[in-house]
Design an enzyme around this catalytic site. Structure first.
Site, PDB file in Angstrom:
ATOM      1  N   HIS A 104       0.807  -1.227   0.000  1.00  0.00           N
ATOM      2  CA  HIS A 104       0.000   0.000   0.000  1.00  0.00           C
ATOM      3  C   HIS A 104       0.836   1.272   0.000  1.00  0.00           C
ATOM      4  CE1 HIS A 104      -3.352  -2.663   1.902  1.00  0.00           C
ATOM      5  NE2 HIS A 104      -3.285  -2.801   0.588  1.00  0.00           N
ATOM      6  N   SER A 172      -6.423  -8.686   9.880  1.00  0.00           N
ATOM      7  CA  SER A 172      -7.671  -9.436  10.001  1.00  0.00           C
ATOM      8  C   SER A 172      -8.063 -10.112   8.693  1.00  0.00           C
ATOM      9  CB  SER A 172      -8.806  -8.493  10.436  1.00  0.00           C
ATOM     10  OG  SER A 172      -8.965  -7.459   9.474  1.00  0.00           O
TER      11      SER A 172
END
Length: 228
Positions: A104, A172
């Protein structure tokens, strides 16, 4: 030498004091994701986006790598290690990891609006409105925002496909396309997940260590040392 790929997320850096985005007290409670982490938000209000990432950069300068970062780096003594991180901080590198793929982007780099392939190092300094990149456009954070392609995804998938051991820590697995990387593992790859919350994943050779990043990574490192 066995190959380890570490897929890391915000939970790794949380113990260094960096605020996460998705937790109950995370940054998305203070800012709307579409305002500061999307290409549409950038075009709407560049000054707001610049200030948001300027604050993240100032915060990053004040923190240090924690024991999870350091333990991951120490694995390089006995394994061929690649870290694939969703994080935009530089704590893996500062802890000593030598092969890090940032999915990212990176907080300490900037690029032009037209030319994202040649980022420049800016360290922890602010980017000012009106500051120009070499392509003549507004200098912007070297961050992959929602609505933009993830250019390092193919390289990350290639590394995961060669892994003998995949470690998932601090994430997650809710953010795609990064979460889909677990499906690139080859047959026989051992998959370890470090997370204090139980996450029953239907994956072969899967083991979860239900601890936070620092203590869980130390426990896993001890297991891996016995197997190396």
């Amino acid at each position: 030498m066995k190959k380890i790929v570490v897929l890391s997320g915000a939970g790794v850096s949380a113990e260094s004091g960096l605020q996460t985005f998705r937790d109950s007290d995370g940054l998305w409670n203070e800012y709307r994701v579409e305002d500061v982490a999307s290409i549409e938000g950038w075009h709407r209000n560049k000054a707001l986006v610049l200030e948001f990432y300027n604050m993240r950069r100032r915060e990053l300068e004040k923190v240090m790598p924690n024991d999870a970062h350091k333990t991951i780096a120490s694995l390089e003594k006995d394994f061929n290690v690649c870290v694939v991180t969703q994080n935009v901080d530089n704590l893996h590198e500062r802890a000593g990891s030598s092969h890090v793929i940032h999915l990212h982007g990176e907080l300490t780099k900037a690029c032009g609006e037209k030319d994202k392939e040649h980022p420049v190092e800016i360290g922890y300094r602010d980017i000012k409105p009106g500051e120009k990149a070499s392509d003549g456009t507004q200098l912007r954070p070297f961050i992959v925002w929602f609505g933009e392609a993830v250019p390092m995804l193919e390289s990350a998938a290639r590394e995961v496909s060669k892994a003998d051991i995949l470690i998932i820590i601090g994430t997650s697995l809710n953010v795609y396309p990064a979460a889909g990387l677990v499906h690139y593992t080859k047959a026989g790859c051992k998959i370890y997940l470090i997370d204090p919350k139980p996450m029953p994943l239907s994956l072969p050779n899967f083991t979860q260590i239900e601890e936070k990043a620092t203590s869980g990574m130390k426990k896993l490192a001890a297991i891996l040392q016995k197997e190396s």
